[in-house]
Design a protein around this motif. Structure first.
Motif, PDB file in Angstrom:
ATOM      1  N   VAL A 171     -25.064 -35.840 -60.466  1.00 51.87           N
ATOM      2  CA  VAL A 171     -24.185 -35.746 -59.429  1.00 51.87           C
ATOM      3  C   VAL A 171     -24.590 -34.272 -58.582  1.00 51.87           C
ATOM      4  N   ASN A 172     -25.045 -33.554 -59.370  1.00 52.09           N
ATOM      5  CA  ASN A 172     -25.570 -31.970 -58.881  1.00 52.09           C
ATOM      6  C   ASN A 172     -26.632 -32.208 -58.107  1.00 52.09           C
ATOM      7  N   ASN A 181     -22.447 -23.972 -51.253  1.00 54.63           N
ATOM      8  CA  ASN A 181     -23.049 -23.347 -52.255  1.00 54.63           C
ATOM      9  C   ASN A 181     -23.906 -24.504 -53.051  1.00 54.63           C
ATOM     10  N   TRP A 182     -24.946 -24.546 -53.826  1.00 59.68           N
ATOM     11  CA  TRP A 182     -25.603 -25.087 -54.660  1.00 59.68           C
ATOM     12  C   TRP A 182     -24.802 -25.333 -55.771  1.00 59.68           C
ATOM     13  N   ALA A 202     -20.889 -43.086 -57.139  1.00 58.48           N
ATOM     14  CA  ALA A 202     -20.813 -41.681 -57.281  1.00 58.48           C
ATOM     15  C   ALA A 202     -21.683 -40.964 -56.466  1.00 58.48           C
ATOM     16  N   VAL A 203     -22.711 -41.638 -55.991  1.00 59.47           N
ATOM     17  CA  VAL A 203     -23.884 -41.053 -55.114  1.00 59.47           C
ATOM     18  C   VAL A 203     -22.987 -40.937 -53.620  1.00 59.47           C
ATOM     19  N   GLN A 204     -22.227 -42.071 -53.247  1.00 67.71           N
ATOM     20  CA  GLN A 204     -21.655 -42.212 -51.756  1.00 67.71           C
ATOM     21  C   GLN A 204     -20.572 -41.361 -51.827  1.00 67.71           C
ATOM     22  N   GLU A 205     -19.639 -41.087 -53.249  1.00 65.84           N
ATOM     23  CA  GLU A 205     -18.443 -40.394 -52.977  1.00 65.84           C
ATOM     24  C   GLU A 205     -19.105 -38.960 -52.963  1.00 65.84           C
ATOM     25  N   THR A 206     -20.089 -38.436 -53.701  1.00 71.41           N
ATOM     26  CA  THR A 206     -20.381 -37.110 -53.734  1.00 71.41           C
ATOM     27  C   THR A 206     -20.967 -36.852 -52.165  1.00 71.41           C
ATOM     28  N   ILE A 207     -21.649 -37.706 -51.605  1.00 71.42           N
ATOM     29  CA  ILE A 207     -22.130 -37.092 -50.273  1.00 71.42           C
ATOM     30  C   ILE A 207     -20.950 -37.140 -49.333  1.00 71.42           C
ATOM     31  N   ALA A 208     -19.896 -37.998 -49.409  1.00 66.70           N
ATOM     32  CA  ALA A 208     -18.606 -38.081 -48.781  1.00 66.70           C
ATOM     33  C   ALA A 208     -17.840 -36.823 -48.771  1.00 66.70           C
ATOM     34  N   VAL A 209     -17.795 -36.114 -49.949  1.00 72.69           N
ATOM     35  CA  VAL A 209     -17.140 -34.970 -50.483  1.00 72.69           C
ATOM     36  C   VAL A 209     -17.720 -33.749 -49.878  1.00 72.69           C
ATOM     37  N   ALA A 262     -29.369 -32.162 -52.955  1.00 74.26           N
ATOM     38  CA  ALA A 262     -30.128 -32.901 -51.898  1.00 74.26           C
ATOM     39  C   ALA A 262     -29.549 -33.013 -50.714  1.00 74.26           C
ATOM     40  N   ALA A 263     -28.425 -33.351 -50.768  1.00 76.30           N
ATOM     41  CA  ALA A 263     -27.304 -33.527 -49.206  1.00 76.30           C
ATOM     42  C   ALA A 263     -27.320 -32.083 -48.692  1.00 76.30           C
ATOM     43  N   ASN A 264     -27.078 -31.217 -49.562  1.00 78.28           N
ATOM     44  CA  ASN A 264     -27.177 -29.602 -49.072  1.00 78.28           C
ATOM     45  C   ASN A 264     -28.368 -29.456 -48.439  1.00 78.28           C
TER      46      ASN A 264
END
Length: 364
Positions: A27-28, A101-102, A80-87, A33-35
């Motif tokens: 998840v991190n 922040n990373w 989990a990938v979709q929800e992490t990117i959405a958050v 990566a999105a960051n």
């Protein structure tokens, strides 16, 4: 019976920590990566204008990062990938930043583990939680088999313990409050004083364990330090829950003064202010009163200690500012009424709540 949405939290058995730590690492990586992508591609060049900050939507990030699970051999599922990117996208919008922040997976700045998922990703199978092909045993204190799971997450606390948090629909028999009205004055000598005479006495949750905390800190026993902090938090939360439940059950109108914990935390009273838990108390009173169809109001408590609750005058004998904190009882020089300092303030706070209800809330 009325269906309401609630979040249930149960502890996951410690033997699953290794798998959940690996999922949290994945998840991190998605978050980072999105960051990196949003920081690089949010600024778009426009001829004869320059660069314009167009931002990067969650949909665009999902398209560009759709193959990240396979590329990096992740064990989390696609939700989990979709929800992490959405958050991540929601947080960027909230803080108005292209780069957050990373999330570090190790070292002193390690982020606590977090594995989000969408509705349908987690199911209850044979007394265990099934998620991403793995089964997790939990201490089931709610009877999770009777609920339909929606979205949720696995989360880790500072002691490394993992919890399963899930959103469910619960049929609740909502009973309105008994109809009482109460004003609450928040303080340090007594954490909360009500206009009807009820009080929440100072718990000294931190003060009582301060010496043990010092011993653990000098010994550099991090495990013991975290355990003491958890005990302090649980004691404070338990006392505030019991008090707020009683207040909400008996009163349909709750009025609280807007004392600023953050402001007083910059003074010499910082330990006592933070140990009181005013913010937690106000939060619990608010959401519990809403659940019982009550009214919660926060009013400006200026001069509520100095003004007489009987005649409304600020006499020369009333306690003034921080210099008058030692005055616990005083007699009004105008009408001769003897007041308990905190009870008088609580009654004035209740009167302010009635005044606000009468005139309404002004539109800014």
């Amino acid at each position: 019976m009325k269906p309401v949405i609630r979040t249930l939290s149960v502890r996951v058995r410690d033997k699953h920590a290794c798998v959940l730590n690996r999922m949290a690492f994945d998840v991190n990586q998605v978050w980072n990566a999105a960051n990196a992508y949003s920081a690089e591609f949010s600024w778009v060049p426009v001829p004869e204008v320059g660069y314009i900050n167009c931002g990067t939507s969650a949909f665009e990030l999902m398209k560009d990062l759709k193959g990240i699970r396979k590329e990096r051999g992740m064990i989390i599922d696609s939700t989990a990938v979709q929800e992490t990117i959405a958050v991540h996208a929601k947080a960027r919008k909230q803080f108005k930043k292209n780069k957050l922040n990373w999330r570090c997976s190790g070292g002193a700045r390690r982020a606590l583990g977090w594995v989000p998922f969408k509705s349908g990703a987690a199911t209850w199978v044979n007394g265990q939680i099934r998620y991403a092909g793995h089964y997790f045993k939990v201490w089931d204190s709610y009877g999770l088999s009777q609920f339909d799971f929606r979205s949720g997450c696995f989360s880790q606390d500072s002691r490394g313990r993992w919890y399963f948090n899930i959103v469910v629909h619960v049929d609740v028999d909502i009973r309105p409050a008994e109809g009482g009205q109460i004003g609450i004055d928040l303080g340090l000598k007594t954490t909360a004083t009500c206009s009807n005479g009820d009080t929440l006495e100072r718990q000294d949750c931190y003060r009582n364990l301060e010496s043990k905390m010092g011993i653990a800190q000098r010994a550099k026993d991090k495990k013991r330090i975290k355990a003491i902090h958890a005990k302090i938090k649980h004691r404070r939360k338990d006392a505030i829950h019991k008090f707020s439940n009683k207040v909400v059950k008996e009163n349909s109108l709750i009025v609280v003064g807007n004392v600023s914990a953050s402001g007083l935390a910059k003074t010499k009273m910082v330990k006592s202010v933070l140990d009181a838990g005013w913010a937690m108390l106000k939060t619990q009173l608010e959401y519990k009163s809403i659940a019982t169809q009550g009214v919660f109001i926060e009013v400006n408590e200026s001069y509520t200690t100095q003004a007489c609750s009987c005649c409304g005058c600020i006499s020369a004998s009333s306690p003034k500012g921080r210099a008058g904190l030692g005055i616990r009882e005083w007699t009004c020089a105008e009408c001769g009424t003897t007041h308990d300092r905190d009870m008088n303030a609580a009654m004035n706070i209740l009167a302010l709540g009635h005044k606000r209800l009468a005139v309404g809330i002004p539109v800014l």
